[in-house]
Every structure is written in structure tokens, then in C-alpha cells.
Design an enzyme around this catalytic site. Structure first.
Site, PDB file in Angstrom:
ATOM      1  N   ASN A  23      28.183  44.809  20.159  1.00  0.00           N
ATOM      2  CA  ASN A  23      26.466  45.384  19.213  1.00  0.00           C
ATOM      3  C   ASN A  23      25.664  46.203  19.739  1.00  0.00           C
ATOM      4  O   ASN A  23      24.544  45.911  19.774  1.00  0.00           O
ATOM      5  CB  ASN A  23      25.962  43.314  19.474  1.00  0.00           C
ATOM      6  CG  ASN A  23      25.710  43.273  20.260  1.00  0.00           C
ATOM      7  OD1 ASN A  23      26.071  43.539  21.433  1.00  0.00           O
ATOM      8  ND2 ASN A  23      25.521  42.230  20.456  1.00  0.00           N
ATOM      9  N   ASP A  25      24.339  46.874  23.009  1.00  0.00           N
ATOM     10  CA  ASP A  25      22.968  46.736  23.659  1.00  0.00           C
ATOM     11  C   ASP A  25      23.764  46.759  25.514  1.00  0.00           C
ATOM     12  O   ASP A  25      23.213  46.623  26.684  1.00  0.00           O
ATOM     13  CB  ASP A  25      22.722  44.931  23.787  1.00  0.00           C
ATOM     14  CG  ASP A  25      23.823  44.140  24.392  1.00  0.00           C
ATOM     15  OD1 ASP A  25      24.969  44.299  24.763  1.00  0.00           O
ATOM     16  OD2 ASP A  25      23.468  43.541  24.728  1.00  0.00           O
ATOM     17  N   ASP A  29      30.923  42.246  24.961  1.00  0.00           N
ATOM     18  CA  ASP A  29      30.799  40.283  25.165  1.00  0.00           C
ATOM     19  C   ASP A  29      32.252  40.487  23.864  1.00  0.00           C
ATOM     20  O   ASP A  29      32.495  41.090  23.327  1.00  0.00           O
ATOM     21  CB  ASP A  29      28.813  40.561  23.696  1.00  0.00           C
ATOM     22  CG  ASP A  29      29.439  42.088  22.517  1.00  0.00           C
ATOM     23  OD1 ASP A  29      30.761  42.372  22.124  1.00  0.00           O
ATOM     24  OD2 ASP A  29      28.604  42.854  22.429  1.00  0.00           O
ATOM     25  N   ASP A  98      38.147  29.482  31.834  1.00  0.00           N
ATOM     26  CA  ASP A  98      38.297  29.382  33.403  1.00  0.00           C
ATOM     27  C   ASP A  98      36.935  28.463  33.699  1.00  0.00           C
ATOM     28  O   ASP A  98      36.198  28.200  32.706  1.00  0.00           O
ATOM     29  CB  ASP A  98      37.348  30.686  33.560  1.00  0.00           C
ATOM     30  CG  ASP A  98      37.974  30.798  35.635  1.00  0.00           C
ATOM     31  OD1 ASP A  98      37.917  30.249  36.166  1.00  0.00           O
ATOM     32  OD2 ASP A  98      37.588  32.257  35.343  1.00  0.00           O
ATOM     33  N   ASP A 199      38.992  27.603  38.950  1.00  0.00           N
ATOM     34  CA  ASP A 199      38.507  28.732  40.324  1.00  0.00           C
ATOM     35  C   ASP A 199      38.818  27.678  41.547  1.00  0.00           C
ATOM     36  O   ASP A 199      38.011  26.639  41.157  1.00  0.00           O
ATOM     37  CB  ASP A 199      37.256  28.459  39.716  1.00  0.00           C
ATOM     38  CG  ASP A 199      36.765  29.944  40.922  1.00  0.00           C
ATOM     39  OD1 ASP A 199      36.647  31.255  40.582  1.00  0.00           O
ATOM     40  OD2 ASP A 199      35.907  29.718  41.058  1.00  0.00           O
ATOM     41  N   GLU A 253      44.142  28.591  41.231  1.00  0.00           N
ATOM     42  CA  GLU A 253      43.748  29.636  41.785  1.00  0.00           C
ATOM     43  C   GLU A 253      44.146  29.161  42.983  1.00  0.00           C
ATOM     44  O   GLU A 253      42.900  27.872  43.054  1.00  0.00           O
ATOM     45  CB  GLU A 253      42.548  30.206  41.604  1.00  0.00           C
ATOM     46  CG  GLU A 253      42.155  31.342  42.806  1.00  0.00           C
ATOM     47  CD  GLU A 253      40.642  31.487  43.111  1.00  0.00           C
ATOM     48  OE1 GLU A 253      40.255  32.968  43.485  1.00  0.00           O
ATOM     49  OE2 GLU A 253      39.747  31.268  42.973  1.00  0.00           O
ATOM     50  N   HIS A 322      39.519  40.396  38.790  1.00  0.00           N
ATOM     51  CA  HIS A 322      37.800  40.394  39.022  1.00  0.00           C
ATOM     52  C   HIS A 322      37.908  40.360  40.657  1.00  0.00           C
ATOM     53  O   HIS A 322      36.483  40.958  40.641  1.00  0.00           O
ATOM     54  CB  HIS A 322      37.258  39.451  38.465  1.00  0.00           C
ATOM     55  CG  HIS A 322      37.377  38.349  38.599  1.00  0.00           C
ATOM     56  ND1 HIS A 322      38.612  37.769  38.523  1.00  0.00           N
ATOM     57  CD2 HIS A 322      36.803  37.556  39.071  1.00  0.00           C
ATOM     58  CE1 HIS A 322      37.953  36.533  38.847  1.00  0.00           C
ATOM     59  NE2 HIS A 322      37.129  36.126  39.176  1.00  0.00           N
ATOM     60  N   ASP A 323      38.603  40.219  41.414  1.00  0.00           N
ATOM     61  CA  ASP A 323      38.067  39.869  42.601  1.00  0.00           C
ATOM     62  C   ASP A 323      38.745  40.457  43.784  1.00  0.00           C
ATOM     63  O   ASP A 323      38.486  41.261  44.583  1.00  0.00           O
ATOM     64  CB  ASP A 323      38.998  38.428  43.050  1.00  0.00           C
ATOM     65  CG  ASP A 323      37.667  37.362  42.334  1.00  0.00           C
ATOM     66  OD1 ASP A 323      36.736  37.149  42.275  1.00  0.00           O
ATOM     67  OD2 ASP A 323      38.584  36.015  42.543  1.00  0.00           O
TER      68      ASP A 323
HETATM   69  C1  GLC Z   1      36.737  32.347  42.304  1.00  0.00           C
HETATM   70  C2  GLC Z   1      36.541  33.882  41.333  1.00  0.00           C
HETATM   71  C3  GLC Z   1      35.415  34.629  42.273  1.00  0.00           C
HETATM   72  C4  GLC Z   1      34.164  34.021  42.899  1.00  0.00           C
HETATM   73  C5  GLC Z   1      34.610  32.731  43.547  1.00  0.00           C
HETATM   74  C6  GLC Z   1      33.363  31.405  43.662  1.00  0.00           C
HETATM   75  O1  GLC Z   1      37.417  33.080  43.325  1.00  0.00           O
HETATM   76  O2  GLC Z   1      37.606  34.531  41.081  1.00  0.00           O
HETATM   77  O3  GLC Z   1      35.210  35.669  41.136  1.00  0.00           O
HETATM   78  O4  GLC Z   1      33.362  34.567  43.255  1.00  0.00           O
HETATM   79  O5  GLC Z   1      35.566  31.939  42.813  1.00  0.00           O
HETATM   80  O6  GLC Z   1      33.216  31.154  41.904  1.00  0.00           O
HETATM   81 CA    CA Z   2      27.098  43.146  23.385  1.00  0.00          CA
END
Ligand code: GLC
Ligand code: CA
Length: 551
Positions: A23, A25, A29, A98, A199, A253, A322-323
Site C-alpha cells: 500500500n 507506505d 504488509d 509465530d 518462539d 525454537e 531473521h536472527d
Molecule cells: C527468538 C526470535 C528473536 C527474538 C527472541 C525474543 O529468538 O527469533 O527474533 O528477538 O526470540 O523474542
Molecule cells: Ca505497507
């Protein structure tokens, strides 16, 4: 009956803020996701794991949740979420959410109410007096701060946070808290989601009385709450009372997990979890975290893969999320970008387990180096930077942060060579990697030999292969410092996967003997002579062979 469909699929992880802006911005999304579902289908993806989509003040980009049963306004609303689920299901793509329940945001209503000592929410968290005035209740460390406790003036007490001070640990021993979690699980399952990525789930049960960690090696406190006293009980409760009633699966995780302990979560008639994200294979170039870098050692990577392949019936397979920084920049080579990207794909996509591909991995996105600490967003990077500059000069510290930070994997996905990498029509919320002009989806779509098309081919192959699904795993030449070689064997078929982790030439001969009669080359990242059984590898070369024992 537990769902088994998760064993036949390749999952794709979406970190929504940087996936695609629908969208205009500058923020990724769900509108953007909706428009890319056909792309994901074309990649052969059978499931999506969404990093948190919930309302959050973003101290840790979504992992600090302020409302578990809604969508962050930056990402859309429940209406577009339902549309995404519906369309994904039409395409036979499952949806995994998640579940972040070790902690909530400090802006969550429960925490705000809990600051009042007489509130029923007081017991949702760990509120405690300091040992002495000005001293926290125990000596635990936090992953994102220097101490695991913060003092709240209004309450006159400290609260526990293993992560950022805006990520407050929930007291899982309180049945009311577990009741909330079961409600959250049902809410999303009733909306049609197919599972959860849980998580830091192995950290949710804290030891009674929250004692000091007297040994204090590594992260102080962790050995007391990692696989804490009631962990199996609580996970069983979620399974029996909620998850068993749905056709869904859960992947947990599990930082610092060992194979031995992992079996306690995954084995038996009614396991706590279906799969686990373990970390050992992410430590081939560091000690515990990327902030303690070491030279890359392939033997460590191989030991980790083989240990987990041998010990567990089923693994969650990944090289990126993402970590962690981008894997080409770590275990591969930016110079041999396409070659090492393909080699890394083959190295893990053909192992036994369910593979997860992280957004942008399929085109080989790489690390980024931003000029100043002010350009970074990752709270973990900021903690390390500001701690280290007390002792060292900023120009010594910044390069280390640039290599280690989680922000490396959080730059906008590079869709095309157009403005803002085709991620958005507006200025994106976070820096785009300058290499988007050459590394992008549109360019790789057009090139049959691209990394993207290599991922496609491997994913398609794996989906049709019983050997990849069921075959035994065996590592060859485990002591070799540069080559990773393994076989997968099932019902008379053997696959051999060869991966070179170096630009140096290495001699390799296919195993001989009758079973190895005429190996058929299935995949390679360089042109190969037919019938070759002994050769010298080229930089980051990979080859996948098929051999039929019955020939
Ligand atoms: C998990 C997530 C990470 C987050 C951490 C605390 O390791 O993958 O991105 O910062 O937990 O929630
Ligand atoms: Ca957006």
C-alpha cells in the site's frame, strides 16, 4: 492422529516488515504478501511461517507483542489476513503463525494492569523486590540488555525480562497465563491457521524462587530455565487441551539444545513438539553467537549436521532466518555468489527433515554494511555496540556489528532493479542493499540458470523424491576440511550430495564398487563432463548424483 503433511512440504519464512509493501507506505504488509502468493507457489513452497504480524511497539520488531489476537495496523487487519489464509489454502499453502509467549510487550494491557500490586494481573509476570536497595532480585543476564531485571517506579519492584526491557517474561506457572495462551492458540486455529512456530519455547518454565546462578558461565541464569522444571508438563497441556483438536503442527525454537534433550521433546506417543529449530549448525563461524566470531570451520558445520541427522527422526532444516546474517556472506562467498548460493541450497535442502527458506535466500541476498550505528535498528546490535565502545574505538566496533547484526537479514526483499528494489513505491522503512540492481527476483526469473531457478528445481525434486523424504543419511569423508559429502539411501536408490566450501581445488572420486555403476548427474552448479567419476572441484562446486543399486 498427528498431522504428517508438514514432512512433505518446504516452508518459506516471511518477516513481514521487509517482504513486500502493498500500500505504498514503505513498510511490508499483508497486501504485499497477497500479491506474492503465486510467486511462492511457483517456488514450490507448501507453507508460510509468518514472523509476528501482531500489534507491537517494535522494540524487537514484533517479538514484543501488545495484542495477541489482532494484526498490526502497519500490516493490515484481520480481513486481509483471512484473505491471505483463504488464497494460500486454495494454492495448497499452509499458514504457520509465530507464537511468542515467553514474554509480552510492556505495552500489553496485562503488563500495564500488573503494575498495580492489587491487580489480578500482578501474578502474570515476575515482580520482585531487589535483594538490597538498588540491587536486582538475582544475578541473571539478559540477551538484549545488561541485566534481566528492570525497576518500575510505580510498583516499587523489579520485573524479569530475559530479553529487552520492553519484553516482559510471563509467569507460566500461573494457570491463568496458560489459560490465556490456550485461548490465543484457539483464536488463530479457528481462523484456519495450520500450526505455530514457538518462539524460545524451551525457556518458558522458570525455576521456583528464581535463584542466583552460582556457576555463571555464558548467559547467567540460562542453565536454570533452559528446559526448566515444568516445560514438558506445560507443552503437554497445550497439546492435549488445544492442539490435538486440530490438524496442525508445532515447531519449537530451542536455543542451546542438545540432541539428547531434544529427544525428550520429540519422541514417544505424544511428543511435546513435532520439530525443533536447533542452533548448533549456526555456530560454524562463531562461539554461541555471531558476536563472538571465529574463522569458518566446515568440520564444525558437518559435525552439527551429522549429529542432528543421526539422532533425530525428523529435523527442521534452515540456514537463514531473521536472527542471523545472510548465509552466502557467512558460509559461502560473495565473490562466488551464484555458485556458493547453489551449493548452500543443495547442502541442506536434501537432508532429512522439513526445510525452511527465508525470504530473499532464494535469490542469494547478502549482508549489508551501513555507515553508522544510527542506521541500525536491531536492539541486540545496539546493546553490543554501546557496551563495546566503552572499551574500544567506534571504528573497531562498527565492523564487528556490521557482520554480526540480525539487520543483515532484515533489509527489504529485492524484487526488481526498479526504484527501492521494487519492494515499495515509497522510501522503505529500512535500507535496501545496493546490490539490488544485480541481485533481484525479476532478473533471476528470466535466467534459467539463476539461483532462484536452482531453488525451484531442488524443491520440485525433493517434493517428488521418496529418498529425500525417507532415506537414510550417511556422511562420507567426515574429516575433509573443505568438502561436505553425504548420501541418502532408500529402497535401492542412493543420492550423493557433494558440496565444496572453498574456492581451492579439491580432488574427489565417486565411491566405486558395483552399486556405484553408472552415476547419473541430477544437479550441478558448473557444466560437467558426462561419465566423469574423478575430478577436481571448482570454487564452491556442488553436484548431486543418483545411483540405482539395482542396475
Ligand atoms: C527468538 C526470535 C528473536 C527474538 C527472541 C525474543 O529468538 O527469533 O527474533 O528477538 O526470540 O523474542
Ligand atoms: Ca505497507
Amino acid at each position: 492422529m498427528r498431522a504428517e503433511w508438514y514432512k512433505d512440504r518446504v516452508f518459506y519464512q516471511i518477516w513481514p516488515r521487509s517482504f513486500c509493501d502493498g500500500n505504498g507506505d514503505g513498510i511490508g504488509d499483508l497486501y504485499g504478501v497477497y500479491g506474492k502468493l503465486d510467486y511462492l507457489k511457483s517456488l514450490g513452497v507448501g507453507g508460510i511461517w509468518f514472523s509476528p504480524l501482531y500489534p507491537s511497539p517494535n522494540a524487537d520488531y514484533g517479538y514484543d507483542i501488545s495484542d495477541y489476537c489482532a494484526i498490526h495496523p502497519d500490516y493490515g487487519d484481520l480481513e486481509i489476513f483471512k484473505k491471505v489464509v483463504e488464497r494460500a489454502h486454495e494454492l495448497d499453502i499452509k499458514i504457520v503463525m509465530d507464537l511468542v509467549v515467553n514474554h509480552t510487550s510492556d505495552e500489553h494491557e496485562w503488563f500495564q494492569k500488573s503494575r498495580d500490586k492489587d491487580s489480578p494481573y500482578r501474578g502474570y509476570y515476575f515482580w520482585k523486590k531487589g535483594k538490597k536497595p538498588g540491587r536486582p532480585p538475582n544475578n541473571w543476564d539478559s540477551f538484549f540488555e545488561n541485566e534481566a531485571w528492570s525497576y518500575d517506579e510505580r510498583s516499587g519492584e523489579y520485573y524479569l525480562h530475559l530479553f529487552h526491557r520492553k519484553q516482559v517474561d510471563l509467569n507460566m506457572d500461573n494457570p491463568a497465563v496458560r489459560g490465556e495462551i490456550k485461548r490465543i492458540l484457539r483464536f488463530w486455529l479457528d481462523l484456519g491457521v495450520d500450526g505455530f512456530r514457538e518462539d524460545v519455547i524451551t525457556l518458558i518454565s522458570k525455576p521456583e524462587g528464581l535463584p542466583d546462578d552460582r556457576f555463571g558461565v555464558g548467559v547467567k541464569g540460562m542453565r536454570l530455565y533452559e528446559s526448566g522444571p515444568h516445560i514438558h508438563e506445560y507443552l503437554q497441556e497445550f497439546r492435549t487441551e488445544v492442539l490435538d483438536g486440530y490438524d496442525c503442527f508445532v515447531v519449537g525454537e530451542a536455543p542451546l539444545m542438545t540432541t539428547k534433550k531434544a529427544l525428550g521433546y520429540l519422541e514417544g506417543e505424544h511428543p511435546d513438539l513435532d520439530m525443533m529449530f536447533s542452533f548448533q549448525h549456526m555456530e560454524a563461524d562463531c562461539f554461541f553467537t555471531e558476536y563472538m566470531p571465529l574463522p569458518f570451520d566446515l568440520r564444525k558445520l558437518k559435525r552439527a549436521f551429522t549429529k542432528w541427522q543421526d539422532a533425530l527422526e525428523w529435523n527442521a532444516l534452515y540456514l537463514e532466518n531473521h536472527d542471523h546474517p545472510r548465509v552466502i556472506s557467512r558460509y559461502g562467498s560473495e565473490k562466488y555468489h551464484d555458485e556458493s548460493g547453489k551449493m548452500l541450497a543443495a547442502c541442506y535442502l536434501l537432508l532429512k527433515g522439513t526445510p525452511f527458506v527465508y525470504q530473499g535466500q532464494e535469490i542469494g541476498m547478502t549482508n549489508i554494511a551501513l555507515p553508522s550505528i544510527e542506521d541500525y535498528k536491531d536492539c541486540m546490535a545496539l546493546k553490543h555496540y554501546y557496551n563495546d565502545v566503552r572499551r574500544k574505538s567506534p571504528d573497531k566496533v562498527l565492523p564487528k556489528i556490521q557482520k554480526a547484526t540480525r539487520d543483515n537479514s532484515r533489509t527489504p526483499v529485492q524484487w526488481s532493479a526498479e526504484a527501492h528494489a521494487g519492494f515499495s513505491s515509497a522510501e522503505p522503512w529500512f535500507a535496501v542493499n545496493g546490490n539490488y540492481r544485480s541481485i533481484n527476483v525479476a532478473a533471476q526469473e528470466k535466467d534459467p540458470g539463476s539461483l532462484l531457478n536452482f531453488y525451484r528445481a531442488l524443491i520440485a525434486f525433493r517434493s517428488g523424491s521418496r529418498t529425500v523424504r525417507f532415506g537414510d543419511y550417511r556422511e562420507l569423508c567426515p574429516g575433509h576440511p573443505h568438502l561436505y559429502v553425504y548420501t541418502r539411501s532408500f529402497e535401492g536408490e542412493t543420492l550423493l550430495v557433494l558440496c565444496s566450501f572453498t574456492e581451492k581445488p579439491c580432488r574427489f572420486s565417486l565411491p566405486d564398487g558395483p552399486a556405484w555403476g553408472a552415476p547419473e548427474l541430477l544437479f550441478a552448479n558448473y557444466p560437467c563432463k558426462s561419465g566423469e567419476t574423478a575430478f577436481t572441484t571448482r570454487p564452491y562446486e556442488t553436484r548431486v548424483y543418483r545411483v540405482r543399486a539395482d542396475r
